[in-house]
Write a protein that holds these residues in place. Structure first.
Motif, PDB file in Angstrom:
ATOM      1  N   GLY A   1      -6.676   8.366  -2.206  1.00  0.00           N
ATOM      2  CA  GLY A   1      -5.401   8.859  -1.702  1.00  0.00           C
ATOM      3  C   GLY A   1      -4.293   8.631  -2.725  1.00  0.00           C
ATOM      4  O   GLY A   1      -3.433   9.488  -2.939  1.00  0.00           O
ATOM      5  N   ARG A   2      -4.332   7.468  -3.389  1.00  0.00           N
ATOM      6  CA  ARG A   2      -3.357   7.178  -4.453  1.00  0.00           C
ATOM      7  C   ARG A   2      -3.526   8.128  -5.646  1.00  0.00           C
ATOM      8  O   ARG A   2      -2.562   8.453  -6.330  1.00  0.00           O
ATOM      9  CB  ARG A   2      -3.495   5.722  -4.922  1.00  0.00           C
ATOM     10  CG  ARG A   2      -3.285   4.685  -3.827  1.00  0.00           C
ATOM     11  CD  ARG A   2      -1.934   4.067  -3.823  1.00  0.00           C
ATOM     12  NE  ARG A   2      -1.586   3.407  -5.067  1.00  0.00           N
ATOM     13  CZ  ARG A   2      -0.380   2.876  -5.296  1.00  0.00           C
ATOM     14  NH1 ARG A   2       0.569   2.944  -4.367  1.00  0.00           N
ATOM     15  NH2 ARG A   2      -0.122   2.281  -6.434  1.00  0.00           N
ATOM     16  N   LYS A   3      -4.786   8.535  -5.890  1.00  0.00           N
ATOM     17  CA  LYS A   3      -5.005   9.521  -6.972  1.00  0.00           C
ATOM     18  C   LYS A   3      -4.408  10.876  -6.607  1.00  0.00           C
ATOM     19  O   LYS A   3      -3.842  11.552  -7.459  1.00  0.00           O
ATOM     20  CB  LYS A   3      -6.508   9.683  -7.254  1.00  0.00           C
ATOM     21  CG  LYS A   3      -7.064   8.588  -8.129  1.00  0.00           C
ATOM     22  CD  LYS A   3      -8.535   8.801  -8.381  1.00  0.00           C
ATOM     23  CE  LYS A   3      -8.772   9.620  -9.635  1.00  0.00           C
ATOM     24  NZ  LYS A   3      -9.872   9.066 -10.451  1.00  0.00           N
TER      25      LYS A   3
ATOM     26  N   ILE B   1       6.540  10.520  -1.517  1.00  0.00           N
ATOM     27  CA  ILE B   1       5.411  10.049  -0.702  1.00  0.00           C
ATOM     28  C   ILE B   1       5.048   8.612  -1.035  1.00  0.00           C
ATOM     29  O   ILE B   1       5.228   8.163  -2.172  1.00  0.00           O
ATOM     30  CB  ILE B   1       4.190  10.997  -0.883  1.00  0.00           C
ATOM     31  CG1 ILE B   1       2.997  10.576  -0.011  1.00  0.00           C
ATOM     32  CG2 ILE B   1       3.800  11.133  -2.346  1.00  0.00           C
ATOM     33  CD1 ILE B   1       1.892  11.636   0.090  1.00  0.00           C
ATOM     34  N   HIS B   2       4.569   7.921  -0.030  1.00  0.00           N
ATOM     35  CA  HIS B   2       4.071   6.553  -0.180  1.00  0.00           C
ATOM     36  C   HIS B   2       2.612   6.495   0.223  1.00  0.00           C
ATOM     37  O   HIS B   2       2.201   7.148   1.180  1.00  0.00           O
ATOM     38  CB  HIS B   2       4.860   5.596   0.726  1.00  0.00           C
ATOM     39  CG  HIS B   2       4.164   4.273   0.917  1.00  0.00           C
ATOM     40  ND1 HIS B   2       4.264   3.264   0.010  1.00  0.00           N
ATOM     41  CD2 HIS B   2       3.318   3.840   1.884  1.00  0.00           C
ATOM     42  CE1 HIS B   2       3.507   2.238   0.415  1.00  0.00           C
ATOM     43  NE2 HIS B   2       2.923   2.569   1.557  1.00  0.00           N
ATOM     44  N   GLY B   3       1.841   5.665  -0.471  1.00  0.00           N
ATOM     45  CA  GLY B   3       0.466   5.378  -0.051  1.00  0.00           C
ATOM     46  C   GLY B   3       0.156   3.910  -0.266  1.00  0.00           C
ATOM     47  O   GLY B   3       0.540   3.331  -1.287  1.00  0.00           O
ATOM     48  N   SER B   4      -0.559   3.292   0.671  1.00  0.00           N
ATOM     49  CA  SER B   4      -0.932   1.878   0.548  1.00  0.00           C
ATOM     50  C   SER B   4      -1.707   1.644  -0.744  1.00  0.00           C
ATOM     51  O   SER B   4      -2.526   2.468  -1.140  1.00  0.00           O
ATOM     52  CB  SER B   4      -1.814   1.447   1.724  1.00  0.00           C
ATOM     53  OG  SER B   4      -1.194   1.710   2.943  1.00  0.00           O
ATOM     54  N   ASP B   5      -1.464   0.475  -1.367  1.00  0.00           N
ATOM     55  CA  ASP B   5      -2.080   0.242  -2.682  1.00  0.00           C
ATOM     56  C   ASP B   5      -3.359  -0.595  -2.643  1.00  0.00           C
ATOM     57  O   ASP B   5      -3.915  -0.934  -3.680  1.00  0.00           O
ATOM     58  CB  ASP B   5      -1.054  -0.353  -3.655  1.00  0.00           C
ATOM     59  CG  ASP B   5      -0.518  -1.703  -3.200  1.00  0.00           C
ATOM     60  OD1 ASP B   5      -1.104  -2.316  -2.274  1.00  0.00           O
ATOM     61  OD2 ASP B   5       0.494  -2.147  -3.778  1.00  0.00           O
ATOM     62  N   GLY B   6      -3.859  -0.950  -1.456  1.00  0.00           N
ATOM     63  CA  GLY B   6      -5.113  -1.696  -1.370  1.00  0.00           C
ATOM     64  C   GLY B   6      -5.456  -1.974   0.083  1.00  0.00           C
ATOM     65  O   GLY B   6      -4.644  -1.690   0.979  1.00  0.00           O
TER      66      GLY B   6
HETATM   67 MG    MG Z   1       3.557   0.700  -3.572  1.00  0.00          MG
END
Ligand code: MG
Ligand code: GTP
Length: 151
Positions: free
Chosen positions: A84-86, A114-119
């Motif tokens: 999702g981060r990609k 946009i925001h996405g969780s990083d882990g």
């Molecule tokens: Mg972040």
């Protein structure tokens, strides 16, 4: 199943990019399990970005996140946190690759839509911050057997 917290920030909502962004996650094959439009308070924004509280841009960032409606979502799928981060692309749209959401649709780091969780840990915490457990909808999608295969 793996889940991540994704949010379209106020600039993405105001610029009319909701459908464009949703379609990228949907077409990839991820499953939407929660979605709502939220007007976060500044205090709530500070909670969401608490890891960044010592950064010089923290106050402006929290003012921005609380400046209009945010589309909060939870997406599910194998590897959705990392991939999702990609799909989202690098934090700074000047460095995001074309083809990514930020690369295609944003210009500056302070307005990166946009925001996405990083882990896995932040995904869990952010889902719990933004959603009640009853707002998460578990269901089987008919596409799953085609996306993942059976047996
Ligand atoms: Mg972040
Ligand atoms: P999020 O998905 O929003 O968490 O972005 P990220 O994980 O790619 O980056 P990070 O968590 O490090 O930063 C959170 C947000 O702070 C970014 O999305 C930017 O909007 C903002 N931000 C990060 N670095 C800078 C900066 O150097 N200047 C400004 N103005 N904003 C920044």
């Amino acid at each position: 199943p793996e889940r991540t917290f994704i949010a379209i920030k106020p600039d993405g909502v105001q610029r009319g990019l909701i459908a464009e962004i949703l379609s990228r996650f949907e077409r990839k094959g991820y499953k939407l399990v929660a979605i709502k439009l939220v007007l976060p308070s500044k205090e709530f924004a500070q909670k969401h970005y608490h890891d960044l509280k010592d950064r010089p841009f923290f106050d402006g960032l929290c003012d921005f996140l609380s400046s209009g409606p945010v589309l909060a979502m939870v997406w599910e799928g194998e590897g959705v946190i990392k991939y999702g981060r990609k799909l989202i692309g690098a934090t700074d749209p000047q460095k995001s690759e074309p083809g990514t959401i930020r690369g295609d649709l944003a210009v500056v780091v302070g307005r990166n839509i946009i925001h996405g969780s990083d882990g896995p840990e932040t995904a869990k915490d952010e889902i719990a911050l933004w959603f009640e457990p009853t707002e998460l909808v578990s269901y089987t999608s008919n596409a799953e057997k085609w996306l993942y295969g059976v047996n």
